[in-house]
Design a protein around this motif. Structure first.
Motif, PDB file in Angstrom:
ATOM      1  N   PHE A  40       0.826  -1.208   0.000  1.00  0.00           N
ATOM      2  CA  PHE A  40       0.000   0.000   0.000  1.00  0.00           C
ATOM      3  C   PHE A  40       0.863   1.262   0.000  1.00  0.00           C
ATOM      4  CE2 PHE A  40      -1.974   3.311   2.745  1.00  0.00           C
ATOM      5  CZ  PHE A  40      -2.930   3.745   1.845  1.00  0.00           C
ATOM      6  N   LEU A  41       1.936   1.265   0.789  1.00  0.00           N
ATOM      7  CA  LEU A  41       2.759   2.467   0.931  1.00  0.00           C
ATOM      8  C   LEU A  41       3.640   2.734  -0.285  1.00  0.00           C
ATOM      9  CD1 LEU A  41       3.862   2.000   4.648  1.00  0.00           C
ATOM     10  CD2 LEU A  41       2.388   3.820   3.779  1.00  0.00           C
ATOM     11  N   THR A  42       4.030   1.700  -1.012  1.00  0.00           N
ATOM     12  CA  THR A  42       5.046   1.870  -2.061  1.00  0.00           C
ATOM     13  C   THR A  42       4.550   1.640  -3.481  1.00  0.00           C
ATOM     14  OG1 THR A  42       5.761  -0.445  -1.841  1.00  0.00           O
ATOM     15  CG2 THR A  42       6.861   1.180  -0.446  1.00  0.00           C
ATOM     16  N   ALA A  43       3.343   1.116  -3.662  1.00  0.00           N
ATOM     17  CA  ALA A  43       2.865   0.824  -5.021  1.00  0.00           C
ATOM     18  C   ALA A  43       2.826   2.101  -5.858  1.00  0.00           C
ATOM     19  CB  ALA A  43       1.479   0.186  -4.970  1.00  0.00           C
ATOM     20  N   VAL A  44       3.288   2.004  -7.086  1.00  0.00           N
ATOM     21  CA  VAL A  44       3.272   3.161  -7.983  1.00  0.00           C
ATOM     22  C   VAL A  44       1.838   3.577  -8.272  1.00  0.00           C
ATOM     23  CG1 VAL A  44       3.903   3.989 -10.284  1.00  0.00           C
ATOM     24  CG2 VAL A  44       5.471   2.504  -9.007  1.00  0.00           C
ATOM     25  N   ARG A  45       0.960   2.586  -8.393  1.00  0.00           N
ATOM     26  CA  ARG A  45      -0.442   2.867  -8.703  1.00  0.00           C
ATOM     27  C   ARG A  45      -1.332   1.980  -7.846  1.00  0.00           C
ATOM     28  NH1 ARG A  45      -1.801   2.499 -14.900  1.00  0.00           N
ATOM     29  NH2 ARG A  45      -0.314   4.232 -14.835  1.00  0.00           N
ATOM     30  N   LEU A  46      -2.435   2.550  -7.368  1.00  0.00           N
ATOM     31  CA  LEU A  46      -3.412   1.803  -6.579  1.00  0.00           C
ATOM     32  C   LEU A  46      -4.741   1.766  -7.325  1.00  0.00           C
ATOM     33  CD1 LEU A  46      -2.640   3.259  -3.029  1.00  0.00           C
ATOM     34  CD2 LEU A  46      -2.070   0.975  -3.856  1.00  0.00           C
ATOM     35  N   PRO A  47      -5.533   0.675  -7.200  1.00  0.00           N
ATOM     36  CA  PRO A  47      -5.270  -0.505  -6.373  1.00  0.00           C
ATOM     37  C   PRO A  47      -4.087  -1.314  -6.885  1.00  0.00           C
ATOM     38  CG  PRO A  47      -7.169  -0.888  -7.778  1.00  0.00           C
ATOM     39  CD  PRO A  47      -6.814   0.556  -7.942  1.00  0.00           C
ATOM     40  N   ALA A  48      -3.550  -2.147  -5.986  1.00  0.00           N
ATOM     41  CA  ALA A  48      -2.386  -2.960  -6.330  1.00  0.00           C
ATOM     42  C   ALA A  48      -2.545  -4.344  -5.718  1.00  0.00           C
ATOM     43  CB  ALA A  48      -1.110  -2.299  -5.820  1.00  0.00           C
ATOM     44  N   VAL A  49      -1.852  -5.301  -6.314  1.00  0.00           N
ATOM     45  CA  VAL A  49      -1.877  -6.681  -5.827  1.00  0.00           C
ATOM     46  C   VAL A  49      -0.613  -6.930  -5.019  1.00  0.00           C
ATOM     47  CG1 VAL A  49      -1.933  -9.119  -6.478  1.00  0.00           C
ATOM     48  CG2 VAL A  49      -3.227  -7.436  -7.809  1.00  0.00           C
ATOM     49  N   VAL A  50      -0.784  -7.479  -3.817  1.00  0.00           N
ATOM     50  CA  VAL A  50       0.360  -7.829  -2.977  1.00  0.00           C
ATOM     51  C   VAL A  50       1.089  -8.999  -3.617  1.00  0.00           C
ATOM     52  CG1 VAL A  50       1.068  -8.549  -0.658  1.00  0.00           C
ATOM     53  CG2 VAL A  50      -0.894  -7.021  -0.955  1.00  0.00           C
ATOM     54  N   GLY A  51       2.412  -9.020  -3.503  1.00  0.00           N
ATOM     55  CA  GLY A  51       3.212 -10.082  -4.103  1.00  0.00           C
ATOM     56  C   GLY A  51       2.664 -11.462  -3.800  1.00  0.00           C
ATOM     57  N   GLY A  52       2.517 -12.287  -4.837  1.00  0.00           N
ATOM     58  CA  GLY A  52       1.947 -13.615  -4.668  1.00  0.00           C
ATOM     59  C   GLY A  52       0.458 -13.662  -4.925  1.00  0.00           C
ATOM     60  N   GLY A  53      -0.194 -12.491  -4.982  1.00  0.00           N
ATOM     61  CA  GLY A  53      -1.615 -12.442  -5.310  1.00  0.00           C
ATOM     62  C   GLY A  53      -2.552 -12.790  -4.175  1.00  0.00           C
ATOM     63  N   ALA A  54      -2.035 -12.848  -2.925  1.00  0.00           N
ATOM     64  CA  ALA A  54      -2.898 -13.231  -1.804  1.00  0.00           C
ATOM     65  C   ALA A  54      -3.882 -12.129  -1.434  1.00  0.00           C
ATOM     66  CB  ALA A  54      -2.048 -13.594  -0.583  1.00  0.00           C
ATOM     67  N   HIS A  55      -3.512 -10.870  -1.661  1.00  0.00           N
ATOM     68  CA  HIS A  55      -4.375  -9.743  -1.303  1.00  0.00           C
ATOM     69  C   HIS A  55      -4.279  -8.646  -2.364  1.00  0.00           C
ATOM     70  CE1 HIS A  55      -3.834 -11.622   2.687  1.00  0.00           C
ATOM     71  NE2 HIS A  55      -5.018 -11.107   2.971  1.00  0.00           N
ATOM     72  N   SER A  56      -5.319  -7.818  -2.393  1.00  0.00           N
ATOM     73  CA  SER A  56      -5.314  -6.584  -3.176  1.00  0.00           C
ATOM     74  C   SER A  56      -5.602  -5.429  -2.225  1.00  0.00           C
ATOM     75  CB  SER A  56      -6.381  -6.623  -4.276  1.00  0.00           C
ATOM     76  OG  SER A  56      -6.135  -7.685  -5.184  1.00  0.00           O
TER      77      SER A  56
END
Length: 508
Positions: free
Chosen positions: A194-210
């Protein structure tokens, strides 16, 4: 609309040349007609691409065209037979290599008929979905107006979509924590995304959460909320995506409502911190303010101070971060005020959870440096000393490299730690007995004795360095220190007497 519905329509006479049952179940999001050999700039994924093959000059062209469609996420290619009388084998082979479903459009079927059917079906589906969405929005807004809490609304959206939703703060605090507690490593990954994504919404590494931001894109992420949903959002259907978007909007309204209450709490916290800084920790008015802030005025409290290095303009950001981080592990909001350009928090118990929460913000700080000092738990009567201990700990944090450092009272090994354990009343009484004659003399004569004394001790008793710092003749410094010795009855050439005066200065 599914590709199967289009191919199976009897009036069109379409024939599937490449594709299995899974391919027939691909959804068609829109339709695009082209005779460009590279239409990538006009494709965003999910389109049925219709082409008369005017671009084909040889087998290499088929490979190039189909590769572009595959890279763009096209649902299928519908190719007409009018130009070549049939579909070239090299085009069929290219579709097999890139796994792009290929549909033959006979010469007697116009592209406009295919387009009309697809657009009509998509428009009808969107109309149905819009009606459903409006109905869901009305139900959610009615629930909000009826007083349903954010946690109940999150549970409702989770149940309707089959997606587990949570509302979290930037430090990982669970505004609505969800059906199970997330582990610290999970929270670290989610908050960092959430803090570092260039664009939101974003997918957390591995796809476990958005993660979806709550509030405007221009808002400081490190002080904001976000909605974390299990699963990768690009794989959701439109209805689930719309439901989550509505939840985000409602969470923003709830956050704004809570913000009004926090503004009132700020004034109370500012008053409490000011009273403590002035040594009034054991006075009735301080106890009243602490009670109004939701704290037990008879229980030990920990003091934390925070600020950005060389950025006084970021004081309110530091305060908001401290409010969020200090709320971990407590039932209510902590008392967080400001004093001397720093955010100051008063919180019950120790600060282990505070340290973990603040560390979670580090990925989003960028070039800025946030330094935090934390005291040991102190009784109300010794909170002024605890505040000094926290400030001293933060001073030490400033000298450490990195974007964020939290230094606690246990890390401080100086007289500050000792004085912090002495009740404020005792410390101030000691300072008064030692220094009052000097202060009274200065008040009558404007003699500068206190300033000279502080400089003399800071310079380790060096006459020449003290004179240089004060821009005075060395004999003037000697005269003033002599007057201090007369007034205090202490010989500053004697180590024990010098320690007494030094501690008195630090106890004021």
């Amino acid at each position: 609309m599914l590709l199967r519905e289009l191919v199976g329509h009897p009036a069109l006479g379409l024939r599937l040349l490449h594709g299995d049952d899974a391919a027939l179940d691909r959804p068609v999001r829109w339709i695009y007609t082209t005779d460009l050999i590279d239409p990538a700039r006009y494709l965003s994924g999910g389109e049925l691409v219709i082409s008369g093959l005017m671009w084909r000059r040889g087998p290499a062209d088929s490979e190039r065209f189909v590769a572009v469609l595959a890279a763009s996420g096209t649902a299928a290619l519908a190719a007409g037979t009018a130009v070549f009388g049939t579909i070239p084998d090299d085009l069929v082979d290219a579709c097999r290599r890139h796994d792009v479903p290929l549909v033959e459009v006979p010469e007697e079927t116009s592209f406009s008929a295919v387009t009309e059917l697809v657009v009509g079906a998509l428009s009808a589906a969107r109309g149905d979905r819009l009606a459903h969405t409006v109905g869901r929005q009305r139900r959610l807004l009615s629930a909000v107006a009826g007083g349903m809490g954010l946690d109940e609304l999150v549970a409702q959206v989770s149940a309707s979509t089959g997606l587990v939703c949570r509302v979290l703060s930037a430090t990982g605090r669970g505004i609505v924590p969800g059906p199970r507690a997330l582990s610290d490593p999970e929270l670290d990954r989610i908050a960092a995304t959430f803090l570092t994504a260039v664009r939101l919404p974003a997918v957390v590494g591995g796809g476990a959460h958005s993660v979806f931001p709550v509030g405007p894109a221009s808002e400081q992420r490190s002080t904001s909320w976000f909605v974390a949903v299990e699963g990768a959002f690009p794989t959701w259907d439109a209805e689930a995506t719309e439901a989550v978007d509505e939840l985000v909007a409602i969470a923003a309204l709830d956050r704004a409502r809570r913000g009004e209450g926090l503004r009132v709490a700020r004034d109370i916290a500012d008053d409490a911190v000011a009273l403590i800084a002035d040594g009034a920790g054991n006075r009735p008015e301080t106890a009243t303010r602490l009670r109004q802030a939701g704290l037990d005025p008879t229980a030990p409290l920990t003091v934390a101070v925070a600020g950005f290095v060389d950025r006084p303009d970021r004081l309110e950001i530091a305060r908001a971060m401290l409010v969020d981080a200090a709320s971990h592990g407590t039932s209510g909001a902590p008392a967080v005020g400001v004093r001397d350009g720093l955010a100051v928090a008063l919180l019950p118990g120790d600060a282990d959870a505070l340290r973990v929460a603040l560390t979670r913000l580090e990925p989003g700080l960028g070039p800025e440096r946030l330094t935090v000092g934390v005291s040991r738990p102190s009784e109300p009567g010794a909170l002024a000393g605890a505040l000094q201990e926290a400030r001293h700990a933060r001073d030490q944090a400033e000298h450490r490299p990195g974007a964020l450092h939290v230094v606690t009272g246990a890390d401080v090994t100086s007289h500050v730690a000792l004085l912090a354990t002495v009740p404020d009343q005792v410390r101030r009484a000691f300072a008064t007995r030692v220094l009052d004659p000097v202060l009274a003399y200065d008040a009558r004569n404007d003699a500068g004795l206190l300033e000279t004394l502080e400089a003399f001790l800071d310079c380790s008793g060096s006459w020449s360095r003290a004179a240089e710092r004060l821009h005075l003749h060395v004999n003037t410094v000697r005269y003033r220190i002599g007057r201090v010795e007369e007034l205090t009855g202490r010989d500053l050439g004697v180590f024990a007497d010098r320690v007494d005066v030094f501690l008195a200065l630090r106890s004021r």
